[in-house]
Design an enzyme around this catalytic site. Structure first.
Site, PDB file in Angstrom:
ATOM      1  N   ASP A  37     -55.078 -41.718 -90.147  1.00  0.00           N
ATOM      2  CA  ASP A  37     -56.116 -40.916 -89.464  1.00  0.00           C
ATOM      3  C   ASP A  37     -57.429 -41.670 -89.278  1.00  0.00           C
ATOM      4  O   ASP A  37     -58.421 -41.119 -88.829  1.00  0.00           O
ATOM      5  CB  ASP A  37     -56.362 -39.623 -90.249  1.00  0.00           C
ATOM      6  CG  ASP A  37     -56.801 -39.905 -91.683  1.00  0.00           C
ATOM      7  OD1 ASP A  37     -56.992 -41.088 -92.034  1.00  0.00           O
ATOM      8  OD2 ASP A  37     -56.965 -38.949 -92.468  1.00  0.00           O
ATOM      9  N   GLU A  39     -59.319 -43.027 -91.670  1.00  0.00           N
ATOM     10  CA  GLU A  39     -60.185 -43.105 -92.857  1.00  0.00           C
ATOM     11  C   GLU A  39     -59.944 -44.431 -93.583  1.00  0.00           C
ATOM     12  O   GLU A  39     -58.896 -45.056 -93.443  1.00  0.00           O
ATOM     13  CB  GLU A  39     -59.903 -41.908 -93.783  1.00  0.00           C
ATOM     14  CG  GLU A  39     -60.318 -40.586 -93.136  1.00  0.00           C
ATOM     15  CD  GLU A  39     -60.109 -39.376 -94.024  1.00  0.00           C
ATOM     16  OE1 GLU A  39     -59.601 -39.514 -95.154  1.00  0.00           O
ATOM     17  OE2 GLU A  39     -60.460 -38.269 -93.583  1.00  0.00           O
ATOM     18  N   ASP A 169     -89.791 -63.416 -73.243  1.00  0.00           N
ATOM     19  CA  ASP A 169     -90.767 -62.310 -73.282  1.00  0.00           C
ATOM     20  C   ASP A 169     -91.775 -62.572 -74.394  1.00  0.00           C
ATOM     21  O   ASP A 169     -91.611 -63.491 -75.198  1.00  0.00           O
ATOM     22  CB  ASP A 169     -90.065 -60.957 -73.497  1.00  0.00           C
ATOM     23  CG  ASP A 169     -89.190 -60.932 -74.750  1.00  0.00           C
ATOM     24  OD1 ASP A 169     -89.460 -61.715 -75.690  1.00  0.00           O
ATOM     25  OD2 ASP A 169     -88.246 -60.135 -74.796  1.00  0.00           O
ATOM     26  N   LYS A 192     -91.752 -59.901 -69.470  1.00  0.00           N
ATOM     27  CA  LYS A 192     -90.602 -59.008 -69.285  1.00  0.00           C
ATOM     28  C   LYS A 192     -91.054 -57.554 -69.240  1.00  0.00           C
ATOM     29  O   LYS A 192     -91.876 -57.130 -70.046  1.00  0.00           O
ATOM     30  CB  LYS A 192     -89.621 -59.209 -70.450  1.00  0.00           C
ATOM     31  CG  LYS A 192     -88.473 -58.213 -70.465  1.00  0.00           C
ATOM     32  CD  LYS A 192     -87.354 -58.651 -71.398  1.00  0.00           C
ATOM     33  CE  LYS A 192     -87.437 -58.020 -72.763  1.00  0.00           C
ATOM     34  NZ  LYS A 192     -86.355 -58.421 -73.662  1.00  0.00           N
ATOM     35  N   ARG A 194     -89.000 -53.984 -69.447  1.00  0.00           N
ATOM     36  CA  ARG A 194     -87.679 -53.366 -69.580  1.00  0.00           C
ATOM     37  C   ARG A 194     -87.744 -51.958 -68.987  1.00  0.00           C
ATOM     38  O   ARG A 194     -88.492 -51.117 -69.449  1.00  0.00           O
ATOM     39  CB  ARG A 194     -87.254 -53.316 -71.054  1.00  0.00           C
ATOM     40  CG  ARG A 194     -85.815 -52.867 -71.225  1.00  0.00           C
ATOM     41  CD  ARG A 194     -85.395 -52.870 -72.678  1.00  0.00           C
ATOM     42  NE  ARG A 194     -85.030 -54.189 -73.190  1.00  0.00           N
ATOM     43  CZ  ARG A 194     -83.859 -54.789 -72.951  1.00  0.00           C
ATOM     44  NH1 ARG A 194     -82.958 -54.208 -72.196  1.00  0.00           N
ATOM     45  NH2 ARG A 194     -83.611 -55.976 -73.465  1.00  0.00           N
ATOM     46  N   ASP A 219     -84.410 -67.063 -77.944  1.00  0.00           N
ATOM     47  CA  ASP A 219     -84.689 -65.652 -78.257  1.00  0.00           C
ATOM     48  C   ASP A 219     -83.968 -65.297 -79.546  1.00  0.00           C
ATOM     49  O   ASP A 219     -83.099 -66.043 -80.009  1.00  0.00           O
ATOM     50  CB  ASP A 219     -84.214 -64.761 -77.106  1.00  0.00           C
ATOM     51  CG  ASP A 219     -84.971 -63.429 -77.052  1.00  0.00           C
ATOM     52  OD1 ASP A 219     -85.801 -63.162 -77.933  1.00  0.00           O
ATOM     53  OD2 ASP A 219     -84.725 -62.654 -76.105  1.00  0.00           O
TER      54      ASP A 219
HETATM   55  C1  R5P Z   1     -86.151 -57.905 -77.462  1.00  0.00           C
HETATM   56  O1  R5P Z   1     -87.292 -57.707 -77.578  1.00  0.00           O
HETATM   57  C2  R5P Z   1     -85.388 -59.035 -78.041  1.00  0.00           C
HETATM   58  O2  R5P Z   1     -86.180 -60.068 -78.511  1.00  0.00           O
HETATM   59  C3  R5P Z   1     -84.374 -59.544 -77.032  1.00  0.00           C
HETATM   60  O3  R5P Z   1     -85.054 -60.120 -75.948  1.00  0.00           O
HETATM   61  C4  R5P Z   1     -83.540 -58.413 -76.531  1.00  0.00           C
HETATM   62  O4  R5P Z   1     -83.085 -57.667 -77.601  1.00  0.00           O
HETATM   63  C5  R5P Z   1     -82.380 -58.892 -75.712  1.00  0.00           C
HETATM   64  O5  R5P Z   1     -81.664 -57.771 -75.290  1.00  0.00           O
HETATM   65  P1  R5P Z   1     -80.725 -57.844 -74.023  1.00  0.00           P
HETATM   66  O6  R5P Z   1     -79.783 -58.981 -74.199  1.00  0.00           O
HETATM   67  O7  R5P Z   1     -80.011 -56.510 -74.035  1.00  0.00           O
HETATM   68  O8  R5P Z   1     -81.601 -57.978 -72.811  1.00  0.00           O
END
Ligand code: R5P
Length: 297
Positions: A37, A39, A169, A192, A194, A219
């Site tokens: 199931d 678990e 960013d 950036k 979003r 990043d």
């Molecule tokens: C956000 O502030 C992080 O530093 C990354 O830039 C972000 O998490 C990347 O996310 P994604 O690949 O979904 O654009």
């Protein structure tokens, strides 16, 4: 001091063996399986009484990993483990660090509470600390944060000629500035906005900065990949050299690893999350973090 016992949660075998070797520790045997199931069945096959446990569980795609992890910690406590630490190379939910809209869950705090109740200490690598200044703001247990920047710098120095370090960013400036300094290369940070989970707009103030040199984007996380993909598009329109995208944590939701390759980038990650792009080994850094938290009971 007794030899610590390293326990690998499912899917963490490579890091478990590597960390046990680096820490000169024993690997504990655990049986995990799912009942029909769904678990979880969990049985320790190694005696845990009075032992110090180092549980390894990277927390990408965390929801299915969390209950087994909490069961593993609670059972170890019942079986007499003296101390139970968690090494989570990738620490999930850290980006949910504010109630952006009324009624939203601030899940970073709730995860921190659950982990603080289950474990005695936590080691992780470059958690997404943006609106929190440190893990201590939300974790009630000792934590050690280790950093990939020196390892990333070392990789760039060894493999990239004439790099320009680029942050996609403003949040990435903390990694980018330190990597650029170590490498002895210039850096620039893009802008950036979003608009949604998979809707990201990237712009550059001074496009001339992107023209020469090998573009190396740095990043902390590649998740949907939209940040890196949009940055790669912007750079490729101004520079014919293949851009290199380096991330500490390659989460690669939405097949973003393939989308990035298709966009014309080379992707490089650390082994905080197992993936074909792993070329930077963070095991020694994590081991150093564990040692700082005194693995002796
Ligand atoms: C956000 O502030 C992080 O530093 C990354 O830039 C972000 O998490 C990347 O996310 P994604 O690949 O979904 O654009």
């Amino acid at each position: 001091m007794t030899t610590p016992l390293v326990i690998g949660m499912p899917g963490n075998d490579a890091m478990t063996l590597a960390l046990a070797q680096t820490l000169d520790a024993e690997v504990g045997q655990v049986e995990f399986r799912s009942f029909p199931d769904g678990e979880t069945y969990l049985r320790y096959l190694t005696d845990l009484s009075e032992r110090t446990l180092v549980v390894i569980c990277t927390l990408d795609r965390p929801n299915s990993k969390f209950l087994p992890l909490l069961f593993a910690a609670a059972t170890a406590r019942e079986l007499g483990a003296a101390k139970i630490g968690l090494v989570a190379p990738y620490l999930a939910y850290m980006r949910q660090d504010r109630r952006f809209k009324p009624g939203e869950a601030v899940t970073s705090r709730q995860i921190a509470l659950l982990l603080s109740n289950a474990f005695d200490w936590l080691v992780t690598i470059d958690p997404h600390l943006h609106r929190y200044s440190s893990l201590g703001e939300i974790y009630r247990i000792p934590t050690q944060v280790v950093h990939a920047a020196p390892l990333i710098s070392e990789w760039i120095r060894a493999h990239v000629e004439n790099p320009l370090i680029i942050g996609p960013d403003s949040e990435s400036e903390q990694w980018v500035s330190s990597v650029a300094k170590d490498v002895g290369a210039p850096y620039t940070v893009l802008e950036k906005i979003r608009h949604g989970d998979r809707d990201v707009e990237i712009t550059v103030r001074n496009p001339n900065h992107l023209k020469d040199r090998t573009p190396v984007l740095v990043d902390d996380i590649i998740s949907s990949g939209r940040t890196m993909i949009e940055a790669v598009r912007l750079i490729r329109a101004r520079n014919s050299t293949t851009p290199i995208c380096i991330a500490v944590h390659g989460v690669f939701a939405d097949n973003s690893d393939q989308l990035l390759a298709h966009a014309g980038a080379r992707v490089v990650t650390t082994n905080s999350i197992l993936h074909d792009s792993n070329v930077i080994d963070v095991t020694p850094a994590l081991a150093a973090g564990v040692r700082k938290l005194e693995v002796s009971p």
